[in-house]
Write a protein that holds these residues in place. Structure first.
Motif, short mmCIF file in Angstrom:
data_model
loop_
_atom_site.label_atom_id
_atom_site.label_comp_id
_atom_site.label_asym_id
_atom_site.label_seq_id
_atom_site.Cartn_x
_atom_site.Cartn_y
_atom_site.Cartn_z
N ALA A 201 0.84 -1.21 0.00
CA ALA A 201 0.00 0.00 0.00
C ALA A 201 0.87 1.26 0.00
CB ALA A 201 -0.93 -0.01 1.21
N LEU B 282 2.18 2.14 -3.33
CA LEU B 282 1.23 2.81 -4.23
C LEU B 282 1.31 4.33 -4.06
CD1 LEU B 282 -2.01 0.60 -3.94
CD2 LEU B 282 -0.24 0.53 -5.70
N SER C 21 -7.60 -1.01 -3.73
CA SER C 21 -6.55 0.00 -3.64
C SER C 21 -7.22 1.34 -3.31
CB SER C 21 -5.77 0.05 -4.95
OG SER C 21 -6.66 0.13 -6.04
N GLU D 128 -4.63 -8.55 0.39
CA GLU D 128 -5.15 -7.26 0.84
C GLU D 128 -6.01 -7.39 2.10
OE1 GLU D 128 -7.77 -5.48 -2.13
OE2 GLU D 128 -8.27 -7.46 -2.86
#
Ligand SMILES: Cc1cc2nc3c(=O)[nH]c(=O)nc-3n(C[C@H](O)[C@H](O)[C@H](O)COP(=O)(O)OP(=O)(O)OC[C@H]3O[C@@H](n4cnc5c(N)ncnc54)[C@H](O)[C@@H]3O)c2cc1C
Length: 486
Positions: A41, A44, A100, A250
């Motif tokens: 994460a 990203l 996401s 996730e």
């Protein structure tokens, strides 16, 4: 400068209550089940901050760069750029990071495109939506959401599930806010998100007012308990053996609200069964969410086609005509889904002064892909044969000299060595056969609601006149009278 991975991780240092394997997780960021997904994460946000032109826009309030998904397009060009940002984000996980930050962020952009919708409740609720949207946009927060009532007995009403605390409902209210108790399913990415948005996708009716709520809270708010499913990361022996499970798990969790106090400025729908489900389709929330989902799915399907092609090259079947037929079928499906995604970007419509994808385009492709993904997995398994299983038990087998020698003699391929063949087949297994892979098949089927709901959206949004007009015009062009010959 937009938010970096380090800044995102600094924001997570709260006391969120995550339960795993019978224990309260003390430091989630250091826990082996969650450490990799925090890293993924954070990467990203780093990707965004090093690709700001592609991935960010300027906040109209702070002047800072924030994620592009907060910007509601006003031109087709801006919509196309939004699509490109979703695709680039999805490519960072080969499409395996479903929730996401741009996923629930898109739901909020879609709700912000029609803030007047919330005035149907009252002005205060609409103001709460506006202010909360600006807050999450300007802090560039990562949200998860839980909008499904936990599965109990679906033949019974939400309040008749046999336990007062089965489903999240309001249990108290005062001048400062409301108190909620009960559960919601299924907070994907709840472990790594900053905040949780809760609503209701299931149909509610008269008498269900206590359950007809939508609100948002920080993940670490007192009383929010995250009951994680089992970890696929900790079950994995190594990155070589499970390259996807070890990076992109996730997480999913049942979220239990234990007497959680929610201030009024975070309550968006209150005791309105008619509005709480409609907030998703009566605004542009569902559709902008679908745009992100389809961008991600196209990336994931391309990845799967890539896996299929490499397998057939590795096991020497690539030139067999039936194998090429199957590869052709796989590529045809990716091309069709990609075409629908592009149509959503290039053939938009107007909505409240914004330029957005047509609902029917995205509803159609979303319903179409719900069972397509499972068929994809089936075809790739068929192309692979037992090579997916004829594999060393773990990377450690390579460390034992006699086993290594046997592996080198038996894992043969004309295009790679034993290590290359095992590496590919293990990646393929993690994509199509592992517990992680199986969860992804379920995710693609259900992330946007069950198939009967997806088809209902198609029924409601399709331009039926475009077909019935042709039928009626044709039937008007002939008559019984003219056809009687005697
Ligand atoms: C991996 C995964 C991740 C998820 N992540 C999230 C998330 O982040 N946030 C979130 O809010 N939700 C999430 N969900 C939940 C998801 O939205 C639900 O699974 C989905 O909406 C279906 O609801 P359900 O599972 O309760 O199935 P149900 O509604 O119980 O349906 C199960 C099946 O029963 C049948 N059925 C049930 N009711 C009817 C009916 N009225 N008419 C006809 N047939 C019916 C259908 O065959 C249906 O497919 C996730 C789910 C999965 C599997």
């Amino acid at each position: 400068m937009s938010k970096t991975g380090k800044e995102y991780l600094q924001g997570i240092t709260d006391n969120r209550q995550i339960y795993l394997d019978g224990k309260l997780v003390e430091k989630p960021m250091d826990h082996p089940a969650f450490k990799p997904i925090y890293k993924t994460a954070a990467a990203l946000y780093d990707f965004q901050s090093s690709n700001q032109e592609l991935m960010t826009v300027t906040s109209p309030v702070t002047g800072n760069q924030v994620s592009r998904h907060w910007h509601i397009p006003t031109t087709r060009d801006e919509l196309i750029k939004r699509g490109a940002a979703h695709t680039a984000m999805a490519e960072q996980s080969c499409g395996f990071f479903g929730r996401s930050p741009d996923a629930v962020g898109s739901i909020w952009a879609g709700m912000a495109a029609n803030i007047d919708f919330f005035k149907q409740d009252n002005e205060a609720r609409a103001n709460a939506v506006r202010e909360y949207f600006e807050y999450i946009r300007d802090k560039d927060l990562f949200l998860t959401f839980t909008i499904v009532n936990p599965q109990g007995d679906r033949s019974k009403k939400v309040g008749d599930q046999g336990s007062k605390h089965h489903t999240c409902c309001v249990v108290d209210e005062d001048a400062s806010g409301i108190t909620v108790s009960g559960a919601k399913m299924l907070g994907t990415s709840a472990v790594v998100a900053d905040e949780i948005f809760t609503g209701v996708q299931n149909p509610l009716g008269e008498g269900d007012e206590d359950y007809a709520l939508s609100f948002a809270m920080p993940m670490g708010a007192p009383g929010i308990k995250i009951l994680s499913r089992r970890s696929y990361t900790t079950g994995a022996t190594s990155e070589f053996d499970y390259p996807l499970s070890t990076r992109f798990d996730e997480t999913d969790a049942l979220i239990y609200f234990d007497q959680v106090k929610v201030p009024w400025d975070r309550v968006f729908v209150f005791r309105r069964p008619d509005l709480v489900q409609a907030q998703f389709h009566g605004t542009y929330a569902e559709t902008l969410h679908s745009l992100q989902s389809q961008a991600r799915l196209v990336v994931k399907m391309r990845f799967m086609v890539g896996v299929a092609r490499r397998i057939t090259e590795t096991i020497g079947t690539i030139n067999f005509p039936p194998v090429q037929q199957t590869l052709g079928w796989l590529s045809m499906k990716v091309t069709m889904v990609d075409a629908a995604f592009r149509a959503a970007l290039h053939d938009p419509t107007e909505y409240n002064g914004y330029v957005v994808p047509r609902k029917e385009t995205l509803y159609g492709v979303m319903a179409y892909t719900q069972d397509l993904y499972a068929k994809f997995l089936q075809e790739i398994k068929e192309l692979s044969g037992g090579g997916l299983i004829m594999l060393p038990s773990s990377a450690d087998d390579f460390a034992e000299p006699e086993m290594k020698s046997i592996i080198e003699q038996t894992q043969r391929s004309s295009v790679t060595d034993a290590e290359g063949r095992v590496k590919l087949m293990k990646l393929a297994w993690d994509a199509v056969g592992s517990e992680f892979a199986s969860r992804h098949a379920l995710y693609e089927m259900f992330y946007a609601g069950p198939p009967f709901v997806a088809r209902d959206r198609c029924f409601r949004s399709f331009d039926w006149d475009s077909g019935t007009r042709l039928v009626d015009d044709l039937m008007a062009s002939y008559s019984l009278e003219d056809s009687i010959t005697t």
